[in-house]
Design an enzyme around this catalytic site. Structure first.
Site, PDB file in Angstrom:
ATOM      1  CB  SER A   1      -0.813   0.030   1.502  1.00 33.40           C
ATOM      2  OG  SER A   1      -0.125   0.394   2.461  1.00 33.40           O
ATOM      3  CE  LYS A   2      -0.486   8.202  -0.342  1.00 30.90           C
ATOM      4  NZ  LYS A   2       0.436   8.936   0.763  1.00 30.90           N
ATOM      5  NE  ARG A   3      -2.053   3.346   5.385  1.00 31.49           N
ATOM      6  CZ  ARG A   3      -3.364   3.008   5.765  1.00 31.49           C
ATOM      7  NH1 ARG A   3      -2.872   1.748   6.657  1.00 31.49           N
ATOM      8  NH2 ARG A   3      -4.175   2.380   5.085  1.00 31.49           N
TER       9      ARG A   3
ATOM     10  N   GLY B   1       4.464   2.581   1.381  1.00 29.18           N
ATOM     11  CA  GLY B   1       6.154   3.120   0.195  1.00 29.18           C
ATOM     12  C   GLY B   1       6.279   4.866   1.473  1.00 29.18           C
ATOM     13  CG  ASP B   2       3.652   7.610   2.629  1.00 32.33           C
ATOM     14  OD1 ASP B   2       4.220   7.450   2.019  1.00 32.33           O
ATOM     15  OD2 ASP B   2       2.770   7.486   2.925  1.00 32.33           O
TER      16      ASP B   2
END
Ligand code: GLU
Length: 512
Positions: free
Chosen positions: A264-266, A268-269
């Site tokens: 998920s995008k999270r 990546g962060d």
């Protein structure tokens, strides 16, 4: 006659395109190209609540950056326009009505509030509410109500959805191109909404109507759609379109680096890598998400890495350009299991692709960065194509991204102002001063200048001073570059030039 192969990528413009979506597009594109077919881009924007401005253009730009060309669809047109589902709204209703008339779909008048109530009631009993064969006769729809009641509701224009009537006690089977034969118990499939009360179709109806009208032969999509596949098979059957139904291929998920769940995008962060091909600025919050392009990845590396996340060529080859991917690709070698994202491997691909870039091209790209970093004037020889190209050749094996070069190779552009103290305090002996002075003098007398000559002179001078070259080698590097490690020493000495090396040695000796 064999139908012309046609695949499509059908994203919903609800935000930036996730790298998993790019991979879906890539596989569909590779499959089409491999089979001399067409690749379509269709925008599935029937969910007006989730529409995000700019997302469609982002998708087009991202595919373009990756080298995924569109044969037909939004941005290029074609013989099946329009390619945006919101502009095809009128087309879907007749198909929904056809299903109602044949008794395979029905009007559902339940309000959002009523459905919420059903959900709550089920939750209290620790059950999950499902609108289907077990519950539909107790709900507010044209199967449970009398003919007259239905007529009245329709004449009063009471809002309704149209739902698919899933049969009871049936096994629904189809052959997935990746998973083989898959079977579902119809009792576990819910009565999917086909047409919403706002008149918009849902994905379930719209993608089928469009795949049929757009003559799609292979629907390649994410694994998250597998549970809905039985409903889709039934819709084709009830519309009498089974013969035209595309082959379905459900691609494995992209997993987090630890393999636990969907990437998920999270993640990546949290772990410091992009999950989007291009940088994205959220139009409502202004939040910026990083992109592979802006992070310094080559599109070739990104695409190569994505191709290998869930597919293998059946050989040990790892580096593929697009044409090689087209030649090697087949759905038989797409994996069933989820593919774990690996950041180190992703960087490795970038390094491999950097090694394949012409040095002159990298030199041109890093030139402005070097100029900004050092303040060297434009006509300085250190900003010349020749000099920068030679720097690139030396720096290439030391970096993963070309944007690291100006900083990693700063000593190629500027004399050091500091010298690695750890090396000096560990290795420096006062008697070395005469060696370095002699070295400087010997360099001065050289008529020619090359890495071999410099190295030879270094060795003979060490011998003359009764020093092992190894004792002074790293000091020499630190005196010239300021750093304990770096590019190959004598090629660097050659590149810097005799006068510069002598000047740097003098400065360093004053310093120690
Ligand atoms: N709009 C769907 C999605 O974005 C498309 C799925 C498909 O390719 O059929 O997931």
């Amino acid at each position: 006659m064999q139908r012309r192969i046609r695949t499509r990528f059908a994203p919903s413009p609800t935000g930036p395109l996730h790298m998993g979506g790019v991979r879906t597009a890539l596989y569909a594109w590779l499959f089409a190209k491999k089979n001399a077919g067409d690749f379509l881009l269709r925008i599935e924007d029937t969910d007006q609540n989730r529409f995000v401005p700019g997302a469609e253009q982002y998708i087009i730009d991202a595919l373009h950056w990756c080298g995924i060309t569109i044969d037909e669809g939004v941005s290029v047109g074609g013989t099946h326009t329009p390619y945006r589902q919101s502009e095809r709204k009128e087309i879907y209703r007749s198909y929904a009505m056809q299903l109602v008339e044949s008794g395979n779909a029905y009007y559902a008048f339940d309000t959002a509030h009523q459905l919420e109530q059903q959900r709550k009631n089920a939750e209290e009993k620790k059950e999950t509410f499902s609108y289907g064969s077990a519950t539909r006769m107790k709900l507010n729809n044209s199967l449970a109500l009398s003919v007259d009641e239905v007529k009245e509701l329709l004449s009063k224009n009471v809002a309704y959805a149209i739902r698919l009537k899933i049969p009871e006690n049936e096994t629904i089977t189809f052959t997935d191109l990746i998973r083989g034969v898959v079977s579902f118990d119809s009792n576990l499939v819910d009565d999917k909404v086909l047409l919403k009360s706002d008149g918009m179709p849902t994905y379930h109806l719209a993608h089928i109507v469009d795949d049929y009208l757009m003559e799609i032969t292979h629907a390649i999509r994410g694994e998250e759609w597998l549970p809905s596949a039985p409903a889709h098979i039934l819709i084709y059957r009830y519309l009498g379109l089974t013969a035209q139904m595309p082959h379905y291929a459900h691609l494995p998920l992209l997993l987090k680096p630890d393999g636990k769940g969907k990437l998920s995008k999270r993640d990546g962060d949290r772990l410091g890598f992009p999950v989007f091909p291009l940088e994205w600025k959220d139009p409502s919050t202004g939040e910026v998400s990083s992109g592979y392009r802006e992070s310094g990845y080559y599109p070739e590396a990104f695409v190569n890495m994505l191709a290998m996340l869930g597919w293998n060529p059946g050989t040990a080859q790892e580096i593929f350009n697009m044409n090689e991917l087209i030649a090697a690709f087949s759905l038989d070698h797409v994996h069933k299991a989820g593919a774990r994202f690996d950041l180190e491997k992703t960087k490795w691909y970038n390094t491999q692709w950097m090694l394949r870039q012409p040095n002159e091209a990298i030199a041109k790209r890093i030139k402005p960065m070097v100029a900004t970093r050092t303040g060297i004037s434009a006509d300085d020889v250190r900003l010349s194509d020749n000099y920068l190209t030679a720097c690139v050749a030396l720096l290439k094996p030391r970096v993963q991204f070309e944007k690291e070069m100006p900083e990693k190779g700063i000593y190629l552009f500027k004399a050091p102002s500091e010298f690695d103290q750890t090396v000096i305090s560990k290795k420096w002996k006062t008697e070395f001063i005469s060696f370095f002075k002699m070295l400087s003098d010997e360099f001065m007398t050289l008529q020619d200048w090359s890495s071999q000559l410099a190295e030879q002179t270094f060795k003979t001078t060490a011998e003359k001073n009764n020093i092992k070259p190894g004792e002074v080698l790293q000091l020499f590097r630190v005196f010239v570059s300021g750093q304990a490690q770096g590019v190959d020493l004598f090629p660097m000495i050659q590149l810097l030039g005799k006068d510069e090396v002598i000047k740097r040695l003098e400065t360093a000796l004053k310093f120690v």
